[in-house]
Motif scaffolding. Structure first.
Motif, mmCIF file in Angstrom:
data_model
loop_
_atom_site.group_PDB
_atom_site.id
_atom_site.type_symbol
_atom_site.label_atom_id
_atom_site.label_comp_id
_atom_site.label_asym_id
_atom_site.label_seq_id
_atom_site.Cartn_x
_atom_site.Cartn_y
_atom_site.Cartn_z
ATOM 1 N N HIS A 18 13.689 9.388 -12.866
ATOM 2 C CA HIS A 18 13.511 10.444 -11.948
ATOM 3 C C HIS A 18 14.357 11.662 -12.150
ATOM 4 O O HIS A 18 15.426 11.454 -12.056
ATOM 5 C CB HIS A 18 13.557 10.115 -10.248
ATOM 6 C CG HIS A 18 13.207 10.711 -9.384
ATOM 7 N ND1 HIS A 18 13.888 11.751 -8.761
ATOM 8 C CD2 HIS A 18 12.018 10.867 -8.630
ATOM 9 C CE1 HIS A 18 13.240 12.388 -7.843
ATOM 10 N NE2 HIS A 18 12.065 11.877 -7.708
ATOM 11 N N SER B 171 4.154 7.342 -12.799
ATOM 12 C CA SER B 171 5.185 6.978 -11.620
ATOM 13 C C SER B 171 4.273 8.063 -10.567
ATOM 14 O O SER B 171 4.084 9.396 -10.855
ATOM 15 C CB SER B 171 6.624 7.459 -11.697
ATOM 16 O OG SER B 171 7.227 7.572 -10.587
ATOM 17 N N SER C 131 6.262 2.095 -6.034
ATOM 18 C CA SER C 131 6.495 3.523 -6.485
ATOM 19 C C SER C 131 8.121 4.105 -6.464
ATOM 20 O O SER C 131 8.307 4.945 -7.105
ATOM 21 C CB SER C 131 5.649 4.447 -6.080
ATOM 22 O OG SER C 131 5.832 4.653 -4.884
ATOM 23 N N GLN C 132 8.874 3.508 -5.648
ATOM 24 C CA GLN C 132 10.069 4.223 -5.252
ATOM 25 C C GLN C 132 10.830 2.806 -4.834
ATOM 26 O O GLN C 132 10.496 1.873 -4.172
ATOM 27 C CB GLN C 132 9.949 5.365 -4.279
ATOM 28 C CG GLN C 132 11.556 5.736 -4.000
ATOM 29 C CD GLN C 132 11.320 7.009 -3.096
ATOM 30 O OE1 GLN C 132 10.197 7.356 -2.760
ATOM 31 N NE2 GLN C 132 12.462 7.781 -2.891
ATOM 32 N N SER D 260 12.668 0.010 -9.086
ATOM 33 C CA SER D 260 11.177 0.103 -8.294
ATOM 34 C C SER D 260 10.515 -1.235 -8.147
ATOM 35 O O SER D 260 10.054 -1.285 -7.078
ATOM 36 C CB SER D 260 10.353 1.161 -9.176
ATOM 37 O OG SER D 260 10.939 2.128 -9.554
ATOM 38 N N MET E 220 7.805 5.463 -15.097
ATOM 39 C CA MET E 220 8.267 4.207 -14.982
ATOM 40 C C MET E 220 8.377 3.515 -16.275
ATOM 41 O O MET E 220 7.633 3.659 -17.226
ATOM 42 C CB MET E 220 7.445 3.165 -14.082
ATOM 43 C CG MET E 220 7.055 3.815 -12.694
ATOM 44 S SD MET E 220 6.178 2.975 -11.574
ATOM 45 C CE MET E 220 7.193 1.525 -11.205
ATOM 46 N N THR F 275 12.196 3.269 -12.593
ATOM 47 C CA THR F 275 11.740 4.694 -12.519
ATOM 48 C C THR F 275 12.690 5.640 -12.825
ATOM 49 O O THR F 275 13.721 5.601 -12.480
ATOM 50 C CB THR F 275 11.032 5.147 -11.081
ATOM 51 O OG1 THR F 275 10.177 4.089 -10.774
ATOM 52 C CG2 THR F 275 10.613 6.398 -11.090
#
Length: 226
Positions: free
Chosen positions: A109, A140, A68-69, A64, A33, A107
């Motif tokens: 990813h 994250s 967390s997402q 985010s 993050m 975030t």
């Protein structure tokens, strides 16, 4: 003829203090993050190149917030990272840069497979300042391949400042920057009502009127010329 550097015009922020050895990719997610303390445009992410072939997968930037997402703000769904014996960082650039709100968590990813990366990062930093912008990083929960704030992948961010019209006090006598296409107003602008606020609004309205007038004149000239 050498290809154009896709990072031209962008500043880069590196979150690792050193390099480590091979990092294996098996399709599991590497994630971290981040946030910036100023409004900036994110253009892409640096990724370590492959060691024994091409790495393929997907890169996302998720909005985010404190979760967390979150929803995807930008993505590269058919990402290919070439093999590079030097272990250089490959710039994975988005089709267009997008605005990061200040002090808001996003975030990174990343899912890759096909081979291993030649390098990984170590001695990671939770705060890095570049071009007057403070970037913060934190762990994250989506990271399942080992990347965290201290070590792993996702070493670099490429960013630049948005072109904005500077609304400055009338007493200073400053003019608008003619090449700037837009004025970005943050919450401080409308939450702090002051004489400067109204002066700035008047200048903004004047600029809009001039822009409309100029566009209409161009349309008239084009019509008369046909």
């Amino acid at each position: 003829q050498a290809s154009k550097d896709p990072t031209l015009g962008y500043s880069s922020v590196h979150r690792y203090g050193g390099l480590a050895d091979i990092w294996y990719h098996d399709g599991s997610a590497d994630a971290v993050m981040f946030q910036a303390d100023k409004q900036v445009l994110l253009g892409g992410v640096g990724i370590f190149s492959g060691a024994n072939g091409i790495l393929r997968g997907q890169l996302q930037v998720q909005d985010s917030g404190e979760k967390s997402q979150g929803p995807v703000s930008a993505s590269l769904d058919n990402l290919e990272i070439p093999q590079d014996a030097s272990g250089d960082i490959f710039p994975a650039m988005f089709d267009s840069s997008f605005l990061l709100e200040p002090d808001h968590w996003y975030t990174l990813h990343l899912k890759l497979e096909g081979t291993q990366a030649l390098k990984s990062g170590k001695n990671g930093k939770t705060e890095v300042t570049e071009d007057g912008v403070l970037f913060r990083f934190k762990h994250s929960d989506q990271s399942h391949n080992g990347t965290d704030t201290n070590s792993g992948q996702l070493p670099t961010l490429y960013f630049k400042f948005p072109k904005v019209t500077k609304l400055q006090s009338a007493e200073m006598g400053d003019e608008f920057e003619e090449e700037a296409p837009v004025q970005i107003l943050d919450s401080k602008f409308y939450m702090d009502v002051s004489p400067h606020c109204f002066e700035s609004l008047l200048k903004l309205l004047e600029w809009l009127c001039n822009a409309v007038r100029s566009s209409l004149m161009e349309l008239c000239q084009q019509r008369d010329g046909t």
